[in-house]
Design an enzyme around this catalytic site. Structure first.
Site, short mmCIF file in Angstrom:
data_model
loop_
_atom_site.label_atom_id
_atom_site.label_comp_id
_atom_site.label_asym_id
_atom_site.label_seq_id
_atom_site.Cartn_x
_atom_site.Cartn_y
_atom_site.Cartn_z
N ASP A 49 41.05 37.67 43.05
CA ASP A 49 40.69 38.86 42.27
C ASP A 49 41.83 39.87 42.32
OD1 ASP A 49 39.01 40.34 40.64
OD2 ASP A 49 38.06 41.36 42.32
N HIS A 68 41.33 52.31 37.07
CA HIS A 68 40.35 52.05 38.13
C HIS A 68 41.00 52.26 39.49
CE1 HIS A 68 37.30 50.06 40.58
NE2 HIS A 68 38.22 49.23 41.04
N GLU A 89 31.54 45.45 38.60
CA GLU A 89 32.92 45.69 38.15
C GLU A 89 33.15 44.85 36.91
OE1 GLU A 89 35.71 45.00 41.38
OE2 GLU A 89 35.40 47.05 42.10
N GLU A 93 35.30 42.98 34.57
CA GLU A 93 36.63 42.39 34.64
C GLU A 93 36.78 41.27 33.61
OE1 GLU A 93 38.04 41.42 38.57
OE2 GLU A 93 36.84 42.99 39.52
N ASP A 106 32.39 41.36 39.11
CA ASP A 106 32.71 41.30 40.54
C ASP A 106 31.76 42.27 41.26
OD1 ASP A 106 34.02 40.97 42.98
OD2 ASP A 106 35.57 42.45 42.50
N ARG A 125 29.57 48.83 47.79
CA ARG A 125 30.57 49.87 48.10
C ARG A 125 30.47 50.39 49.53
NH1 ARG A 125 34.12 48.66 44.35
NH2 ARG A 125 33.37 49.01 42.22
N GLN A 158 31.84 47.72 51.71
CA GLN A 158 33.29 47.63 51.44
C GLN A 158 34.05 48.73 52.18
OE1 GLN A 158 34.13 47.85 47.22
NE2 GLN A 158 36.35 47.61 47.48
N LYS A 183 32.28 41.66 48.61
CA LYS A 183 32.62 41.05 47.33
C LYS A 183 32.07 39.63 47.22
CE LYS A 183 35.42 44.32 45.74
NZ LYS A 183 35.32 44.90 44.40
N THR A 221 29.61 36.56 42.26
CA THR A 221 30.45 36.92 41.11
C THR A 221 29.87 36.21 39.90
OG1 THR A 221 32.41 37.04 42.53
CG2 THR A 221 32.80 36.82 40.16
N GLU A 251 33.41 54.72 39.80
CA GLU A 251 34.22 55.66 39.02
C GLU A 251 33.34 56.63 38.24
OE1 GLU A 251 37.68 54.02 36.77
OE2 GLU A 251 36.91 52.17 37.63
MN MN Z 1 37.20 43.44 41.54
#
Ligand code: MN
Length: 434
Positions: free
Chosen positions: A132, A139, A204, A206, A238, A242, A245, A258, A262, A379
């Site tokens: 990844d 971001h 996320e 992506e 993804d 948080r 993380q 993570k 996915t 975000e």
């Molecule tokens: Mn990611």
């Protein structure tokens, strides 16, 4: 190369393909599906139907080298087709486009086609490795600002496409539920960590990159050859815990925050289908360093970016119960990526690391700079500080149980037929009891 398969005048005898916003005959994405009562096999999306490649082989629609490609696409994964040469793949695309456009083949329809809604989609390939990246600079900047307001981007950011190795075993096709993970959390102000359900579950948005032919260990892929190793693209969520993380990532980067899951959209939109939607990589600001020579290729700078517009939609249980449409959270574009897909391939292999057919890359979260272009809730909510109001009066900072996240994407260009990626969906289910 642009050829007859991209001709905007080309139509299909599969009527629903004509004007279909995702899967007109100009797209022809490949995937693995099971028809009702049948086993997993290769197929091609066309309108609201799926063409069964095994059935097309049985109908003797392929000859010579094209037959070899079709056979490589008829198994329970597409890894064999991904290992084939780009020319072999292009020949299959050409033939499928001819078969699906020539009305002489219309009588074969019932034998070749399945209603897509009745089929189950699987991962298109067995994923060997999943890396990844972090190529969405807005971001990276906004995320970095939350923790390091003075110096949001790490010093290496503009010199290399930063990435980490993520987990292949938890990559799953769109539509699977995503269980809220348990994990260690240590919120600010709390002295000791504790273990429990993630409180800050995020998505996320992506771009996924499917790798085709690989390289021998010790032999880097030069950036000018990188395009030959990319079979196509998909949408990739993804899922990110948080709070977990924030506590686990120092010093070696994300791990359990993570690898929970996915999600990918099940169709590989091929590099061939995307050819008309290549655009120049947006120039870097004058104050930014130029890429080092092994990451700089004039052709890549001239056409290595993709004009793909993404949408993130959210459907809460309350919205679903009231039969409301999903709410559009944001819109973004692949042109927001600071690094091209070719630069990712070149960087990944620059130390001699070998890629294999069926390897998967994530681009990193794709966000713009304006409100409404954020690719994740971290975000959008400034790290959970600011809640988002939904049209039905509900609010969110992070995802709640039962929330469904839906990504869609499409490519549009004047004088071209619009193509799309289908959907990447996932519903959050409650954590297991501790
Ligand atoms: Mn990611």
């Amino acid at each position: 190369m642009i050829d007859a398969t991209h001709d905007p005048g080309r139509t299909s005898w599969v009527e629903t393909a004509n004007g279909h916003t995702n899967f007109p005959i100009q797209n022809l994405p490949i995937g693995i599906f099971s028809p009702p009562g049948g086993s997993a096999r290769g197929g091609v999306a066309i309108g609201d139907q799926i063409l069964d490649i095994t059935a097309a082989l049985e109908a003797e629609l392929f000859k010579g080298a094209v037959r070899d490609s079709a056979e490589a696409a008829s198994g329970t994964t597409l890894n064999k087709l991904l290992a084939a040469s780009p020319l072999a793949r292009q020949a299959l695309r050409q033939r499928l486009s001819d078969v699906l456009s020539d009305p002489v083949f219309r009588p074969l329809g019932p034998r070749l086609l399945h209603d897509a809604v009745a089929c189950m989609m699987h991962l298109p390939a067995q994923v060997g490795d999943f890396s990844d990246f972090f190529a969405g600079i807005h971001h990276a900047t906004t995320g970095g600002m939350i923790n390091r307001p003075d110096n949001p981007l790490s010093p290496n950011y503009k010199y290399m496409p930063v990435a980490y190795h993520s987990r292949a075993s938890t990559v799953r096709p769109s539509g699977m539920v995503v269980r809220r993970p348990n994990g260690q959390r240590k919120p600010p102000g709390q002295v000791e960590p504790d273990f429990g359900p993630c409180r800050n579950l995020d998505y996320e948005m992506e771009l996924g990159v499917w790798i085709g032919q690989g390289n021998e260990i010790g032999n880097p892929i030069p950036i000018a050859d990188a395009g030959r190793h990319v079979v196509g693209l998909c949408l990739l969520n993804d899922w990110s815990a948080r709070d977990i993380q924030a506590w686990e990532s120092l010093p070696l980067g994300p791990f359990l925050s993570k690898s929970l899951s996915t999600s990918v959209s099940p169709w590989i939109v091929t590099a061939e289908a995307l050819e008309p939607f290549r655009i120049p990589q947006p120039p870097r600001p004058i104050s930014d360093p130029a890429p080092l020579p092994h990451l700089l290729d004039p052709m890549d700078q001239a056409m290595g970016c993709f004009d793909i517009e993404f949408q993130v939609l959210l459907l809460t249980p309350a919205m679903q119960a009231a039969h409301q449409a999903p709410h559009r959270m944001s819109v973004s574009n692949a042109s927001m990526l600071y690094w091209t897909v070719a630069q990712m391939v070149a960087h990944h292999t620059s130390n001699g690391c070998n890629l294999l057919p069926g390897d998967l890359f994530g681009s990193g979260t794709i966000s713009g700079t304006e409100p409404g272009t954020e690719g994740c809730l971290l975000e959008m909510t400034r790290g959970g500080q600011k809640s988002i109001s939904l049209p039905n009066g509900e609010t969110r900072t992070y995802l709640q149980d039962g929330d469904e996240v839906i990504f869609t994407a499409s490519c549009r260009k004047p004088n071209h037929v619009t193509i799309g990626f289908g959907e990447c969906r996932g519903v959050v289910t409650p954590a297991l009891p501790i």
